[in-house]
Design an enzyme around this catalytic site. Structure first.
Site, PDB file in Angstrom:
ATOM      1  N   GLY A  30      11.416 -26.693  21.604  1.00 36.60           N
ATOM      2  CA  GLY A  30      10.634 -25.901  20.648  1.00 36.60           C
ATOM      3  C   GLY A  30      11.500 -24.854  19.985  1.00 36.60           C
ATOM      4  O   GLY A  30      12.659 -25.100  19.644  1.00 36.60           O
ATOM      5  N   HIS A 111      13.980 -16.098  29.601  1.00 37.13           N
ATOM      6  CA  HIS A 111      13.210 -14.852  29.718  1.00 37.13           C
ATOM      7  C   HIS A 111      12.948 -14.688  31.222  1.00 37.13           C
ATOM      8  O   HIS A 111      12.671 -15.676  31.918  1.00 37.13           O
ATOM      9  CB  HIS A 111      11.912 -15.024  28.927  1.00 37.13           C
ATOM     10  CG  HIS A 111      11.017 -13.812  28.857  1.00 37.13           C
ATOM     11  ND1 HIS A 111      11.431 -12.535  29.142  1.00 37.13           N
ATOM     12  CD2 HIS A 111       9.706 -13.693  28.489  1.00 37.13           C
ATOM     13  CE1 HIS A 111      10.420 -11.688  28.960  1.00 37.13           C
ATOM     14  NE2 HIS A 111       9.357 -12.371  28.573  1.00 37.13           N
TER      15      HIS A 111
END
Ligand SMILES: NC(=O)c1ccc[n+]([C@@H]2O[C@H](COP(=O)([O-])OP(=O)(O)OC[C@H]3O[C@@H](n4cnc5c(N)ncnc54)[C@H](OP(=O)(O)O)[C@@H]3O)[C@@H](O)[C@H]2O)c1
Length: 334
Positions: A30, A111
């Site tokens: 993505g 993250h």
């Protein structure tokens, strides 16, 4: 004084040399996954792309010249697995990835959210690293193609059986996506996760957006044309943000008129007063306690009703119409 360590070129070289002989799997194609896979491939790294069956994103990977595999197959022989999946699905999907990886494979995140807030647990003998680019995937790819890069934060949550190798793989990864050209900053999963969430909520995707919306509504309610309100309170944000990025806040102040500087100083402090700072501290405490992460995960488990409602509310706001009208005047905008 800098209180963080910027990784030196000699450290990066060691990582780049290791990654040149390693196998890397990128799971998810993505916003971030595509740019990591393409930049690493262009840097000469051996890449497999993986994802779920019937994934529209994997069709894009195919068009980009990859031969996408199921996630289990893609990770099986990888020295480094890059988890480029939405944070809220890590808890459900990482056990499968970890179970399919070879024992020496290092798992990498973009993250710190899912590891820091305890949604993903990894056996102590496996390396867990983080390379978090400080910008969207599109910018990561565009800057790489321009011969520059965007900075990344780098962290090692645990070194596993071979801490030196885990860190070198992360350094090679950050180098391969172009971040060594801009700066690789050492940090921890905790600091990355909490500052990133706070920045998004207090400024970038929360406070700033509500400030823009409230200012737009104030002008329109007072009878001013929506197109003017949108231009003044929203569209011009980019020009000011560019000045702040290029010159800093004080530099921006000397690039605008005296009238703008004089009025901005007085009214800015009147708006962002101590009550706003109190609520900012509350937002930070909500993040630090893990309460925000728990709400995000329970929304995902319930089919993301709050996330979908937030998206619909933004799409249905009248200022979107004004935005389309402003952008129609600027045909060079993509
Ligand atoms: N976006 C950013 O600017 C940005 C910046 C820095 C770090 N990050 C971090 O990068 C990571 C990825 O974020 P992203 O924005 O790149 O994600 P994304 O674009 O929303 O999704 C990435 C991929 O996940 C797949 N996917 C979605 N749901 C799935 C599921 N339930 N099972 C299997 N595959 C699924 C999607 O493919 P299909 O739906 O086609 O299967 C897509 O290829 C996150 O950890 C995020 O915090 C993002």
């Amino acid at each position: 004084m800098l209180e963080v360590e910027i990784v030196s070129n000699s450290q990066v070289v060691v990582g780049a040399e290791l990654l040149a002989t390693a196998r890397v799997a990128v799971i998810g194609y993505g916003n971030q996954g595509r740019s990591h896979a393409l930049n690493l491939r262009d840097s000469g790294v051996c890449i497999e792309v993986g994802g779920r069956n019937g994934s529209p994103a994997l069709a894009n990977a195919h068009s980009d010249g990859f031969r996408p595999l199921s996630s289990e197959l893609a990770v099986a022989d990888a020295d480094l697995v890059i988890v480029a999946l939405p944070d809220e699905v890590h808890g459900a999907l990482c056990p499968m990835l970890l179970g399919a990886m070879k024992p020496s494979g290092v798992i990498g995140f973009l993250h710190g959210f899912s590891v820091h807030f305890g949604m993903v647990a990894v056996a102590k003998n496996r390396g867990v690293v983080l390379v978090a680019p400080k910008g969207p995937g599109t910018a990561l790819r565009e800057r790489f193609l321009q011969g520059i890069g965007i900075p990344s934060l780098l962290a090692v949550h645990q070194g596993g059986d071979d801490p030196g190798r885990a860190e070198a793989l992360a350094l090679g990864w950050a180098h391969g996506i172009g971040s060594a050209r801009a700066g690789i900053v050492r940090t921890t999963f905790r600091d990355e996760a909490e500052t990133d969430l706070f920045g998004e909520q207090a400024v970038l995707c929360g406070g700033l957006c509500e400030l823009i919306k409230a200012a737009y509504e104030t002008l329109v309610d007072a009878g001013y044309p929506p197109l003017l309100a949108y231009t003044e309170c929203c569209h011009e944000v980019k020009q000011i943000a560019d000045l702040i990025c290029d010159r800093g806040m004080a530099g921006m102040g000397s690039a605008i008129s005296n009238t703008a500087r004089f009025g901005g100083a007085a009214s800015g402090e009147r708006l962002i007063d101590s009550s706003v700072r109190t609520r900012m501290r509350e937002v930070l405490a909500d993040i630090q306690s893990g309460a925000f992460a728990a709400r995000m995960v329970s929304d995902t488990e319930a089919g993301s009703p709050r996330l979908h409602a937030a998206r619909s509310l933004a799409a249905d706001h009248p200022m979107e119409e004004s935005g389309r009208a402003v952008r129609a005047l600027l045909p060079w905008l993509k």
